[in-house]
Design an enzyme around this catalytic site. Structure first.
Site, mmCIF file in Angstrom:
data_model
loop_
_atom_site.group_PDB
_atom_site.id
_atom_site.type_symbol
_atom_site.label_atom_id
_atom_site.label_comp_id
_atom_site.label_asym_id
_atom_site.label_seq_id
_atom_site.Cartn_x
_atom_site.Cartn_y
_atom_site.Cartn_z
ATOM 1 N N GLU A 65 53.797 35.856 41.229
ATOM 2 C CA GLU A 65 52.563 33.879 40.463
ATOM 3 C C GLU A 65 53.718 32.630 39.930
ATOM 4 O O GLU A 65 54.437 33.908 38.342
ATOM 5 C CB GLU A 65 51.214 34.550 39.940
ATOM 6 C CG GLU A 65 50.539 35.808 41.199
ATOM 7 C CD GLU A 65 49.470 36.382 40.955
ATOM 8 O OE1 GLU A 65 49.024 36.173 41.632
ATOM 9 O OE2 GLU A 65 49.689 36.175 39.856
ATOM 10 N N LYS A 78 53.520 30.108 33.457
ATOM 11 C CA LYS A 78 53.991 32.041 32.847
ATOM 12 C C LYS A 78 54.729 32.172 34.498
ATOM 13 O O LYS A 78 54.319 32.103 35.621
ATOM 14 C CB LYS A 78 52.927 32.954 32.494
ATOM 15 C CG LYS A 78 52.813 34.269 33.121
ATOM 16 C CD LYS A 78 51.831 34.902 31.731
ATOM 17 C CE LYS A 78 50.942 34.854 33.617
ATOM 18 N NZ LYS A 78 50.107 35.974 32.948
ATOM 19 N N ARG A 121 46.359 38.247 26.263
ATOM 20 C CA ARG A 121 45.319 37.170 26.393
ATOM 21 C C ARG A 121 44.407 37.453 27.625
ATOM 22 O O ARG A 121 43.745 36.704 27.490
ATOM 23 C CB ARG A 121 46.303 35.791 26.650
ATOM 24 C CG ARG A 121 47.130 35.905 27.904
ATOM 25 C CD ARG A 121 45.775 35.575 28.961
ATOM 26 N NE ARG A 121 46.120 34.532 30.395
ATOM 27 C CZ ARG A 121 46.320 35.846 31.541
ATOM 28 N NH1 ARG A 121 45.607 37.074 31.413
ATOM 29 N NH2 ARG A 121 46.548 34.679 32.642
ATOM 30 N N ASP A 236 42.191 40.378 41.967
ATOM 31 C CA ASP A 236 42.726 39.386 41.473
ATOM 32 C C ASP A 236 43.296 39.102 42.403
ATOM 33 O O ASP A 236 44.884 37.828 41.819
ATOM 34 C CB ASP A 236 43.751 39.553 39.803
ATOM 35 C CG ASP A 236 44.566 40.395 39.516
ATOM 36 O OD1 ASP A 236 44.899 41.234 40.966
ATOM 37 O OD2 ASP A 236 44.925 40.816 38.885
HETATM 38 N N1 LIG Z 1 42.723 38.823 35.189
HETATM 39 C C1 LIG Z 1 43.015 39.224 34.693
HETATM 40 O O1 LIG Z 1 43.715 38.034 34.392
HETATM 41 C C2 LIG Z 1 44.726 40.487 34.645
HETATM 42 C C3 LIG Z 1 45.595 40.494 34.242
HETATM 43 C C4 LIG Z 1 46.324 41.536 34.305
HETATM 44 C C5 LIG Z 1 46.222 42.209 35.157
HETATM 45 N N2 LIG Z 1 45.237 42.422 35.571
HETATM 46 C C6 LIG Z 1 45.004 43.082 36.832
HETATM 47 O O2 LIG Z 1 44.137 44.555 36.183
HETATM 48 C C7 LIG Z 1 44.865 45.611 36.907
HETATM 49 C C8 LIG Z 1 44.664 47.070 35.584
HETATM 50 O O3 LIG Z 1 46.308 46.275 35.308
HETATM 51 P P1 LIG Z 1 47.208 47.131 34.541
HETATM 52 O O4 LIG Z 1 48.402 46.287 33.993
HETATM 53 O O5 LIG Z 1 46.447 48.030 33.312
HETATM 54 O O6 LIG Z 1 47.676 48.216 35.497
HETATM 55 P P2 LIG Z 1 48.184 49.733 35.803
HETATM 56 O O7 LIG Z 1 48.754 50.322 37.497
HETATM 57 O O8 LIG Z 1 48.560 50.351 33.990
HETATM 58 O O9 LIG Z 1 46.934 50.568 35.619
HETATM 59 C C9 LIG Z 1 45.478 50.951 36.749
HETATM 60 C C10 LIG Z 1 44.965 52.286 36.091
HETATM 61 O O10 LIG Z 1 44.020 52.440 37.881
HETATM 62 C C11 LIG Z 1 43.845 53.282 38.377
HETATM 63 N N3 LIG Z 1 42.786 53.433 38.813
HETATM 64 C C12 LIG Z 1 43.756 53.062 40.368
HETATM 65 N N4 LIG Z 1 42.131 52.583 41.686
HETATM 66 C C13 LIG Z 1 41.647 53.588 40.824
HETATM 67 C C14 LIG Z 1 40.154 53.170 40.576
HETATM 68 N N5 LIG Z 1 39.728 54.250 42.239
HETATM 69 N N6 LIG Z 1 39.132 54.619 39.757
HETATM 70 C C15 LIG Z 1 39.520 54.320 39.287
HETATM 71 N N7 LIG Z 1 41.022 53.900 37.916
HETATM 72 C C16 LIG Z 1 42.056 53.604 38.840
HETATM 73 C C17 LIG Z 1 45.355 53.622 38.266
HETATM 74 O O11 LIG Z 1 45.533 55.100 37.954
HETATM 75 C C18 LIG Z 1 45.919 53.243 37.088
HETATM 76 O O12 LIG Z 1 46.005 54.196 35.613
HETATM 77 C C19 LIG Z 1 45.790 45.274 38.410
HETATM 78 O O13 LIG Z 1 45.004 45.378 39.033
HETATM 79 C C20 LIG Z 1 45.742 43.830 37.570
HETATM 80 O O14 LIG Z 1 46.718 43.246 38.311
HETATM 81 C C21 LIG Z 1 44.023 41.207 35.428
#
Ligand SMILES: NC(=O)c1ccc[n+]([C@@H]2O[C@H](COP(=O)([O-])OP(=O)(O)OC[C@H]3O[C@@H](n4cnc5c(N)ncnc54)[C@H](O)[C@@H]3O)[C@@H](O)[C@H]2O)c1
Length: 348
Positions: A65, A78, A121, A236
């Site tokens: 993105e 970004k 952030r 997201d």
């Molecule tokens: N809203 C925002 O601004 C924003 C910003 C950054 C990341 N994100 C999103 O946040 C999420 C987490 O990002 P991250 O970098 O920590 O990812 P990551 O892959 O490091 O961690 C995700 C974790 O979720 C766990 N998981 C998956 N399915 C699960 C379930 N059903 N129950 C419990 N745990 C489960 C995985 O085992 C993993 O440890 C991603 O989906 C990412 O796209 C959103």
């Protein structure tokens, strides 16, 4: 003829190593507190910003993105990916870098890593929303999904809201062990749980930050009692959600930028008439935040460009008087602005 560029060619570049030094120098909780205020201040200037849903390039594995915005004086963008299957290959789910530029000349001001900065952030944005939507005096937080974002989320809720206990769950127990270990000296009481239901017991704030390229159901309707604030950050992308839609039917839902969240957020499961409040309206007093103790509030976060703009401006200001950057000659700098070819000859 000189071969070295003039000062005009150089901008600060903040590497991952320097971002780590910067965060430790100022202290992570104080960075999270200040960043929360920086994001909130920009949300209070919401109407000044250029806003558009981000440009998303989807593949079977994930999404790449571009997230641009401008307040008329500065411009930022970004580059960020989201690849839930990456961690199994040793790559991160989310990695990013970004650029801040001046609008009057169009010249860049700073280039920086944004993988750490995105985690900071996002946590600051979650804390900003919780400050206005969570029950007063919230002390217990459930954190479902214990990956890269997890500790940042917990520490922001501690620094900004005053959370005292964090309850952890992940389908991968190693992720929970990692998060518990990283938070052991944080001053938070850390409780590791064996399922989502157990995790949310007694919690006033529930953060879901899982990664799965699917319509997942991390929380079902029967698990969610009255009076809690849900901070959903992992849903997201189109086809990637975390909450059962029945929860949305009971919740008062706030979003960042509605046109983007309708495509990417939890609310993609609802029809276009489902009511949402853009969060800036709460700050402006155009919409209520939490209005009663039994209300279920939901911050359906997908991540919006203004939050990255705030983070970039924050880091740019923090660099002053420090050595947490390298200078890179990112711009060509001819002696005569129209003699670009002549400049090329400097190295002949
Ligand atoms: N809203 C925002 O601004 C924003 C910003 C950054 C990341 N994100 C999103 O946040 C999420 C987490 O990002 P991250 O970098 O920590 O990812 P990551 O892959 O490091 O961690 C995700 C974790 O979720 C766990 N998981 C998956 N399915 C699960 C379930 N059903 N129950 C419990 N745990 C489960 C995985 O085992 C993993 O440890 C991603 O989906 C990412 O796209 C959103």
């Amino acid at each position: 003829m000189p071969t070295a560029p003039s000062e005009l060619a150089y901008i600060p570049f903040v590497s991952v190593e320097n971002m780590m030094r910067l965060v430790h120098h100022f202290g992570i909780e104080s960075v999270l507190l200040e960043l929360t205020d920086a994001v909130e201040n920009d949300y209070r200037r919401w109407e000044l910003f250029e806003k558009s849903p981000r440009l998303a390039s989807h593949s079977d594995q994930g999404v790449i993105e571009l997230m641009p915005t401008s307040d008329g004086e500065a411009f930022s963008f970004k580059y960020v990916n989201g690849h839930p299957s990456n961690t199994a290959k040793g790559f991160q789910t989310v990695a990013a870098f970004g650029l801040l530029a001046r609008v009057d000349t169009g010249y860049p001001l700073m280039l920086t890593e944004m993988t750490l900065l995105t985690a900071l952030r996002t946590a600051a944005t979650s804390a900003m929303a919780a400050r206005h939507l969570a029950p007063a005096n919230a002390e217990v937080m459930a954190l479902i999904g214990n990956g890269a974002q997890a500790e940042f989320q917990a520490l922001a809720m501690k620094a900004v809201i005053g959370i005292k206990e964090v309850r952890l769950f992940d389908i991968d127990p190693k992720a929970t062990e990692k998060t518990a270990r990283n938070l052991q000296n944080s001053g938070l009481r850390v409780v590791s749980c064996s399922n989502s239901q157990e995790t949310i017991e007694g919690a006033q704030i529930v953060t879901t930050c899982t990664a799965d390229k699917a319509y997942a159901t991390i929380l079902t309707d029967n698990m969610v009692g009255a009076g809690i604030h849900i901070n959903a950050i992992g849903g997201d992308c189109p086809g990637k959600t975390e909450l059962h839609k029945d929860i949305l039917a009971r919740a008062d839902t706030s979003v960042e930028f509605e046109p983007q969240t309708r495509i990417e957020g939890e609310i993609q499961q609802m029809d276009a008439t489902y009511p949402v409040t853009e969060f800036w309206k709460v700050l402006h007093g155009h919409a209520p935040g939490r209005s009663d103790a039994r209300q279920i509030t939901l911050f359906d976060s997908v991540g919006f460009a203004i939050e990255d703009f705030s983070a970039l401006r924050y880091v740019f200001d923090k660099l002053k008087g420090t050595d947490f950057f390298q200078k890179i000659d990112i711009l060509a700098d001819p002696d005569d602005p129209r003699d670009l070819f002549g400049m090329l000859q400097r190295a002949a």
